[in-house]
Design an enzyme around this catalytic site. Structure first.
Site, mmCIF file in Angstrom:
data_model
loop_
_atom_site.group_PDB
_atom_site.id
_atom_site.type_symbol
_atom_site.label_atom_id
_atom_site.label_comp_id
_atom_site.label_asym_id
_atom_site.label_seq_id
_atom_site.Cartn_x
_atom_site.Cartn_y
_atom_site.Cartn_z
ATOM 1 N N CYS A 273 0.788 -1.238 0.000
ATOM 2 C CA CYS A 273 0.000 0.000 0.000
ATOM 3 C C CYS A 273 0.815 1.280 0.000
ATOM 4 O O CYS A 273 0.593 2.155 -0.849
ATOM 5 C CB CYS A 273 -0.930 0.004 1.198
ATOM 6 S SG CYS A 273 -1.995 -1.429 1.182
HETATM 7 C C1 UGA Z 1 -0.978 0.211 5.770
HETATM 8 C C2 UGA Z 1 -1.652 1.235 6.696
HETATM 9 O O1 UGA Z 1 -1.060 1.183 8.004
HETATM 10 C C3 UGA Z 1 -3.154 0.953 6.793
HETATM 11 O O2 UGA Z 1 -3.787 1.967 7.560
HETATM 12 C C4 UGA Z 1 -3.764 0.945 5.388
HETATM 13 O O3 UGA Z 1 -5.147 0.660 5.393
HETATM 14 C C5 UGA Z 1 -3.063 -0.123 4.573
HETATM 15 O O4 UGA Z 1 -1.648 0.197 4.507
HETATM 16 C C6 UGA Z 1 -3.691 -0.148 3.216
HETATM 17 O O5 UGA Z 1 -3.646 0.859 2.491
HETATM 18 O O6 UGA Z 1 -4.345 -1.149 2.866
HETATM 19 P P1 UGA Z 1 0.000 -2.257 6.071
HETATM 20 O O7 UGA Z 1 0.546 -2.071 4.683
HETATM 21 O O8 UGA Z 1 -0.691 -3.518 6.392
HETATM 22 O O9 UGA Z 1 -1.058 -1.065 6.370
HETATM 23 O O10 UGA Z 1 1.221 -2.146 7.048
HETATM 24 P P2 UGA Z 1 1.747 -1.232 8.263
HETATM 25 O O11 UGA Z 1 1.548 -1.955 9.526
HETATM 26 O O12 UGA Z 1 1.276 0.159 8.158
HETATM 27 O O13 UGA Z 1 3.323 -1.288 7.956
HETATM 28 C C7 UGA Z 1 3.863 -0.829 6.707
HETATM 29 C C8 UGA Z 1 5.375 -0.896 6.750
HETATM 30 O O14 UGA Z 1 5.890 0.112 7.622
HETATM 31 C C9 UGA Z 1 5.939 -2.226 7.256
HETATM 32 O O15 UGA Z 1 7.048 -2.594 6.483
HETATM 33 C C10 UGA Z 1 6.343 -1.876 8.693
HETATM 34 O O16 UGA Z 1 7.316 -2.732 9.204
HETATM 35 C C11 UGA Z 1 6.839 -0.450 8.499
HETATM 36 N N1 UGA Z 1 6.883 0.363 9.741
HETATM 37 C C12 UGA Z 1 5.761 0.533 10.487
HETATM 38 C C13 UGA Z 1 8.076 0.954 10.112
HETATM 39 O O17 UGA Z 1 9.101 0.819 9.420
HETATM 40 N N2 UGA Z 1 8.118 1.694 11.266
HETATM 41 C C14 UGA Z 1 7.016 1.858 12.032
HETATM 42 O O18 UGA Z 1 7.106 2.517 13.080
HETATM 43 C C15 UGA Z 1 5.808 1.264 11.628
#
Ligand code: UGA
Length: 479
Positions: A273
């Site tokens: 996403c």
């Molecule tokens: C993301 C958004 O958080 C959701 O709100 C949204 O609905 C979704 O995309 C979508 O558009 O469908 P997601 O892709 O499942 O959700 O994953 P996240 O938990 O947001 O993590 C994304 C990436 O960021 C991962 O690689 C995670 O490890 C990284 N991340 C997250 C960091 O590097 N640091 C952080 O503090 C948090």
């Protein structure tokens, strides 16, 4: 209400399950009969081959064949349906724009069926997948082209994070409904009756275009925040003297206006996403003649983060990857998923191969099958043959000269003992997720330790120097 969910991937399937829990009659439709057969079987292992979400199989088992039905033919269900949720995948094009091919095909098919209705009850077509601003309007035009009568279009974007789809659908932070008429708002209020007027859930009613934009704004803002920590926070702790990453994070996020989510520094955010949505928003704004400098910078910072530790290993630790064996721990884009889309590990592996590594020993608790599918393709790149797949951390580490930790799986936390058992120094530990809080024990035993948000730690360095780099716990903290 009678609801048709069109597309049963990560967005559609949990949505269908949770809508059926609320007592609606839900038909989950997918063009792929294999998926439908897997869901219809009700077996967790079959369902999880397509969508692996905690609680999903149990939720399906609760309502299947009572309120929840699976079908690869919706023509017969269109007659008296109240609402369609469009949950079709919308992959990116090379130029960052959104590929609506699958979406448009489904929209035309549905319009064809709806045009045949004898019953002329109001039907609302709702976009749930992330689609460019203006797509609800496009859907409206398609319905008119087919001469569909008595319909409305709406946007109700999905905000779920992977790994939390069922809980997130049962208890969302907000429900955003973009529609054009009171009649359509009313229909969607009935769909979401358990969330309207809820004390903790924001129920937002707006225009379809605003709802579409809210989704892009939300995701790009989250990535901007992550990129602030990765591009500024990590750099401050890595480069300025005596700054400790963990304390920096705690101190800054103690301000109630600043979120702790996103402050976890990493080797770049991946997933299907963030990268796709920011590129799409850049494209949409460029098309509208706007400058997108900030968004472009955020995108670049995030991409840079996915390989910069490998460059640091070369420049700071003088590590020459040529003909070396590197273990990579974690392939999924985040913990608790087998999804490798846009994962930082993909970029790291490509970078390692381009640097001439002899072999890469890969391990991930869930994503091994996905990894083999991704890399085990002889036509893709013969260098991928240098990747071997292992069943445990220990096995992946054996015979390696360095390890790169790419995903934040719990089982990688505090790996120092396992590393000490499996490999002897000289050895380089590259930690893309700050997973080894007791790194000092490794350094004391002769290993080099290089983490995001910290200076390189080398065995011969004096404790005073380490402390000056902000990477040694205070003596009292160690005790
Ligand atoms: C993301 C958004 O958080 C959701 O709100 C949204 O609905 C979704 O995309 C979508 O558009 O469908 P997601 O892709 O499942 O959700 O994953 P996240 O938990 O947001 O993590 C994304 C990436 O960021 C991962 O690689 C995670 O490890 C990284 N991340 C997250 C960091 O590097 N640091 C952080 O503090 C948090």
């Amino acid at each position: 209400m009678k609801i048709i969910v069109v597309g049963t991937g990560f967005v559609g399937l949990p949505h269908a399950a949770v809508l059926s829990e609320a007592g609606h009659e839900v038909y989950a439709y997918d063009i792929d009969p294999k998926k439908i057969a897997a869901y219809q079987s009700g077996e967790a292992a079959q369902i999880e081959r397509y969508v692996n979400e905690p609680g999903l199989a149990a939720a399906i088992a609760e309502t299947k064949d009572h309120y929840l039905f699976f079908t690869s033919d919706i023509s017969s269900q269109c007659e008296d349906a109240d609402v369609f949720f469009m949950c079709i995948n919308t992959p990116p094009n090379r130029d960052g724009s959104t590929d609506l091919t699958y979406y448009l095909k489904a929209a035309h098919d549905i319009a064809g069926f709806l045009a045949q209705r004898k019953n002329q009850n109001r039907v609302v077509l709702v976009n749930k997948s992330t689609v460019p601003v203006g797509t609800a309007r496009l859907l409206e035009r398609i319905m008119h082209e087919h001469d569909v009568q008595n319909f409305g279009v709406a946007s109700n974007p999905e905000f779920l994070a992977q790994g939390n789809a069922i809980d997130g659908s049962r208890r969302p932070d907000r429900v955003v409904v973009g529609a054009d008429t009171e009649e359509d708002y009313k229909i969607l209020r009935r769909v979401y009756s358990q969330f309207v007027n809820h004390v903790r859930i924001k129920y937002v009613e707006t225009t379809p275009e605003t709802a579409e934009a809210i989704k892009y704004m939300g995701n790009t803002l989250l990535l901007t925040y992550i990129s602030f920590w990765n591009g500024v926070g990590a750099r401050v702790a890595e480069s300025l003297p005596n700054v400790r990453m963990e304390d920096l994070k705690i101190g800054v996020t103690a301000d109630t206006r600043i979120s702790t989510w996103g402050s976890y520094v990493s080797n770049g955010a991946g997933g299907s996403c963030f990268g796709k949505d920011i590129q799409s928003l850049i494209y949409q704004l460029n098309q509208a003649g706007c400058s997108t400098d900030l968004l472009q910078a955020v995108y670049n910072i995030n991409e840079y983060q996915k390989t910069y530790l490998i460059d640091r290993a070369i420049h700071e630790a003088n590590f020459n990857f040529n003909q070396k064996t590197v273990a990579i721990l974690g392939l999924a884009f985040k913990k608790r998923t087998n999804d490798m889309r846009d994962s930082a590990a993909l970029k790291a592996v490509e970078s390692l191969l381009s640097k001439g590594v002899k072999s890469i020993r890969a391990y991930d608790p869930l994503a091994m099958e996905a990894a083999q599918q991704h890399w085990f393709n002889p036509n893709k790149n013969y260098l991928f043959e240098r990747i071997s797949y292992h069943d445990t951390v220990q096995e992946a580490l054996e015979g390696s000269d360095a390890v790169y930790i790419s995903t934040d799986w719990e089982e990688f936390r505090g790996l120092s003992r396992t590393i000490e058992k499996a490999v002897e120094p000289p050895y380089l530990v590259i930690d893309g997720r700050r997973m080894i809080p007791d790194y000092q024990s490794l350094v004391d035993k002769g290993y080099q330790y290089l983490a995001v948000g910290g200076a390189l730690l080398e065995p011969e360095m004096e404790t005073a120097v380490l402390s000056a780099n902000g990477l040694v716990p205070e003596p009292e903290k160690q005790a």
